[in-house]
Design a protein around this motif. Structure first.
Motif, PDB file in Angstrom:
ATOM      1  N   ALA A 102       0.826  -1.468   0.219  1.00  0.00           N
ATOM      2  CA  ALA A 102       0.507  -0.068  -0.118  1.00  0.00           C
ATOM      3  C   ALA A 102       0.981   1.512  -0.042  1.00  0.00           C
ATOM      4  N   ALA A 103       1.892   1.534   0.557  1.00  0.00           N
ATOM      5  CA  ALA A 103       2.797   2.333   0.222  1.00  0.00           C
ATOM      6  C   ALA A 103       3.505   3.128  -1.014  1.00  0.00           C
ATOM      7  N   LYS A 104       3.353   4.432  -0.829  1.00  0.00           N
ATOM      8  CA  LYS A 104       3.483   5.028  -2.053  1.00  0.00           C
ATOM      9  C   LYS A 104       4.173   5.814  -2.042  1.00  0.00           C
ATOM     10  N   ASN A 105       5.415   6.035  -3.079  1.00  0.00           N
ATOM     11  CA  ASN A 105       6.445   6.867  -2.678  1.00  0.00           C
ATOM     12  C   ASN A 105       6.299   8.600  -2.940  1.00  0.00           C
ATOM     13  N   SER A 106       7.376   8.706  -1.486  1.00  0.00           N
ATOM     14  CA  SER A 106       6.926  10.284  -1.559  1.00  0.00           C
ATOM     15  C   SER A 106       6.844  11.295  -2.605  1.00  0.00           C
ATOM     16  N   ALA A 107       5.842  12.231  -2.768  1.00  0.00           N
ATOM     17  CA  ALA A 107       6.562  13.390  -3.785  1.00  0.00           C
ATOM     18  C   ALA A 107       7.520  13.892  -4.075  1.00  0.00           C
ATOM     19  N   VAL A 108       8.829  14.209  -3.180  1.00  0.00           N
ATOM     20  CA  VAL A 108       9.843  14.054  -3.175  1.00  0.00           C
ATOM     21  C   VAL A 108      10.733  12.978  -3.743  1.00  0.00           C
ATOM     22  N   ALA A 109      10.434  11.924  -4.023  1.00  0.00           N
ATOM     23  CA  ALA A 109      11.227  11.025  -4.614  1.00  0.00           C
ATOM     24  C   ALA A 109      12.193  11.240  -5.170  1.00  0.00           C
ATOM     25  N   GLY A 110      12.326  11.656  -5.810  1.00  0.00           N
ATOM     26  CA  GLY A 110      12.980  12.404  -6.976  1.00  0.00           C
ATOM     27  C   GLY A 110      14.448  13.695  -6.548  1.00  0.00           C
ATOM     28  N   SER A 111      14.355  13.302  -4.587  1.00  0.00           N
ATOM     29  CA  SER A 111      15.122  14.977  -4.495  1.00  0.00           C
ATOM     30  C   SER A 111      16.031  14.337  -4.605  1.00  0.00           C
ATOM     31  N   PRO A 112      17.713  14.976  -4.669  1.00  0.00           N
ATOM     32  CA  PRO A 112      19.088  15.236  -4.741  1.00  0.00           C
ATOM     33  C   PRO A 112      19.306  14.649  -3.609  1.00  0.00           C
ATOM     34  N   LEU A 113      18.579  14.435  -3.033  1.00  0.00           N
ATOM     35  CA  LEU A 113      19.297  13.810  -1.709  1.00  0.00           C
ATOM     36  C   LEU A 113      18.030  12.340  -0.941  1.00  0.00           C
ATOM     37  N   ALA A 114      17.540  11.868  -1.846  1.00  0.00           N
ATOM     38  CA  ALA A 114      16.157  11.065  -1.519  1.00  0.00           C
ATOM     39  C   ALA A 114      17.778   9.543  -1.447  1.00  0.00           C
ATOM     40  N   ASN A 115      17.162   8.620  -0.402  1.00  0.00           N
ATOM     41  CA  ASN A 115      17.671   7.785   0.328  1.00  0.00           C
ATOM     42  C   ASN A 115      18.738   7.715   0.756  1.00  0.00           C
ATOM     43  N   TYR A 116      19.494   9.281   1.270  1.00  0.00           N
ATOM     44  CA  TYR A 116      19.908   9.566   1.500  1.00  0.00           C
ATOM     45  C   TYR A 116      21.700   9.190   0.800  1.00  0.00           C
ATOM     46  N   GLY A 117      21.467   9.905  -0.096  1.00  0.00           N
ATOM     47  CA  GLY A 117      22.624   9.730  -1.787  1.00  0.00           C
ATOM     48  C   GLY A 117      22.452  10.591  -2.042  1.00  0.00           C
ATOM     49  N   VAL A 118      23.032  11.707  -1.931  1.00  0.00           N
ATOM     50  CA  VAL A 118      23.474  12.381  -3.576  1.00  0.00           C
ATOM     51  C   VAL A 118      23.823  12.352  -4.980  1.00  0.00           C
ATOM     52  N   SER A 119      23.091  12.269  -5.636  1.00  0.00           N
ATOM     53  CA  SER A 119      22.644  12.104  -6.790  1.00  0.00           C
ATOM     54  C   SER A 119      23.673  12.699  -7.618  1.00  0.00           C
ATOM     55  N   GLY A 120      24.161  12.330  -8.316  1.00  0.00           N
ATOM     56  CA  GLY A 120      25.640  12.530  -9.307  1.00  0.00           C
ATOM     57  C   GLY A 120      26.482  12.215  -8.565  1.00  0.00           C
ATOM     58  N   ILE A 121      26.625  11.409  -7.770  1.00  0.00           N
ATOM     59  CA  ILE A 121      27.836  10.944  -7.041  1.00  0.00           C
ATOM     60  C   ILE A 121      27.609   8.972  -7.405  1.00  0.00           C
ATOM     61  N   GLY A 122      28.521   9.139  -7.967  1.00  0.00           N
ATOM     62  CA  GLY A 122      28.721   7.318  -7.936  1.00  0.00           C
ATOM     63  C   GLY A 122      29.417   6.484  -6.659  1.00  0.00           C
ATOM     64  N   ASN A 123      30.194   6.974  -6.058  1.00  0.00           N
ATOM     65  CA  ASN A 123      30.604   6.571  -5.358  1.00  0.00           C
ATOM     66  C   ASN A 123      29.967   6.702  -3.847  1.00  0.00           C
ATOM     67  N   SER A 124      29.184   5.342  -3.629  1.00  0.00           N
ATOM     68  CA  SER A 124      28.214   5.390  -2.812  1.00  0.00           C
ATOM     69  C   SER A 124      28.219   5.147  -1.151  1.00  0.00           C
ATOM     70  N   GLN A 125      29.505   5.609  -0.974  1.00  0.00           N
ATOM     71  CA  GLN A 125      30.346   5.602   0.745  1.00  0.00           C
ATOM     72  C   GLN A 125      30.252   7.445   0.415  1.00  0.00           C
ATOM     73  N   VAL A 126      30.898   8.075  -0.476  1.00  0.00           N
ATOM     74  CA  VAL A 126      31.098   9.386  -0.357  1.00  0.00           C
ATOM     75  C   VAL A 126      29.371  10.203  -0.226  1.00  0.00           C
ATOM     76  N   SER A 127      28.561   9.246  -1.292  1.00  0.00           N
ATOM     77  CA  SER A 127      27.767  10.478  -1.569  1.00  0.00           C
ATOM     78  C   SER A 127      26.873   9.459  -0.243  1.00  0.00           C
TER      79      SER A 127
END
Length: 342
Positions: A283-308
């Motif tokens: 029943a869970a729906k994606n948040s309206a800000v699921a496309g945020s640059p910081l969604a899921n505690y990572g910075v979009s555009g940074i390939g290294n997951s630990q740095v992100s």
């Protein structure tokens, strides 16, 4: 226990939103005395620390995990009214920037994690402090028990809300058993973290702990004839300059968010685990800000997951401590204006 969008129907989400708004508004009016004693900087730091530690999921067994909720800890550090503001700040930042918890469920999350955990944790703490010896050291065991109890109570409250407006029909007895059972285990982790953090602060700066500032030992007075009498001082422990201590706290918070969080358990938390087992996770729906640059505690555009992940944690701490400080300042100004008007 971050509730996503879709778990509750619209009337339930609106009702919890009104409850949350009322709690925050009332806390803004009542937090001034607490902030005068502890200072707005401590409120901001507490918000940032709770945000950072919530990034660190710990395993509780059978493929599930938990994380600190922090309501009882925040109430002990800065007082219950300020703690509601602190927890609401954390949940607002998580929901808006990191898509952690739904936006329509923000009121539900504030009610469960930002209000119930604070009220239950602080109520238990104060009740136990009346029974325990009147000394600063009693704050740690009292708050630890409050933290332990607050988590399953919040889980039970979720069950009650689900009975009113849950999206998927499921046996409520099974839901209550699963939620309370798993969150008892999460509560044990909550208690351990709360005890460790509060012990460190009480041992070094008890004057910065709201729940400890009125727990001075009784004074024994002896007159000229040798007769003794006990006097309980009413004044709080005087606060000392806290610049160095706050600096240490900020550094610790950055380490937790930017380093320790990288080793968090990848297992789903208690709510997600129960949802998958009982069949309402879909029943869970994606948040309206699921496309945020910081969604899921990572910075979009940074390939290294630990740095992100580390950079996202650091950004979150900076935003949370700033917003927490501003809200604490706002509470002080509102109360000061109200006092002046009166």
């Amino acid at each position: 226990m971050h509730v996503p969008d879709g778990f509750f129907d619209a009337p339930t989400s609106i009702a919890t939103g009104l409850i949350a708004a009322g709690a925050v508004g009332f806390s803004l009016q009542r937090a001034n005395r607490e902030i005068r004693e502890t200072g707005p900087a401590l409120a901001g730091l507490t918000a940032a620390f709770v945000f950072a530690v919530q990034m660190v999921n710990f395993p509780v067994g059978a493929g599930t995990s938990g994380h600190l909720l922090g309501g009882a800890l925040a109430a002990a550090l800065v007082g219950p009214w300020t703690a509601v503001l602190v927890m609401s700040t954390v949940l607002l930042v998580q929901g808006l920037l990191f898509a952690d918890g739904g936006l329509t469920a923000l009121g539900t999350n504030i009610t469960l994690m930002g209000l119930i955990t604070v009220v239950v944790g602080y109520f238990v703490t104060r009740a136990l402090l009346k029974a325990l010896p009147k000394r600063v050291g009693s704050v740690v065991p009292a708050t630890t028990v409050g933290a332990l109890i607050s988590v399953p109570v919040a889980a039970l409250a979720f069950t009650g809300l689900y009975a009113i407006g849950g999206a998927v029909e499921i046996p409520l007895g099974k839901l209550a058993t699963a939620m309370v059972g798993w969150h008892l285990l999460v509560g044990l982790g909550e208690a351990v973290i709360t005890a460790a953090v509060l012990s460190a602060v009480v041992a070094t700066r008890p004057d910065l702990v709201y729940a400890a500032r009125h727990l001075q030992p009784d004074l024994v007075l002896v007159d000229a004839d040798g007769n003794s009498s006990t006097v309980s001082p009413d004044r709080p422990i005087p606060a000392k300059p806290a610049g160095r201590s706050l600096g240490i706290g900020i550094a610790t918070t950055f380490v937790v968010a930017g380093v320790i969080s990288l080793f968090a358990s990848a297992h789903p938390d208690g709510l997600a685990f129960v949802g998958a087992k009982l069949g309402f996770e879909g029943a869970a729906k994606n948040s309206a800000v699921a496309g945020s640059p910081l969604a899921n505690y990572g910075v979009s555009g940074i390939g290294n997951s630990q740095v992100s992940g580390a950079l996202a944690g650091i950004i979150g701490v900076l935003v949370t401590i700033t917003l927490g400080l501003l809200i604490a300042k706002l509470a002080s100004l509102r109360s000061a204006r109200a006092d002046k008007a009166a």
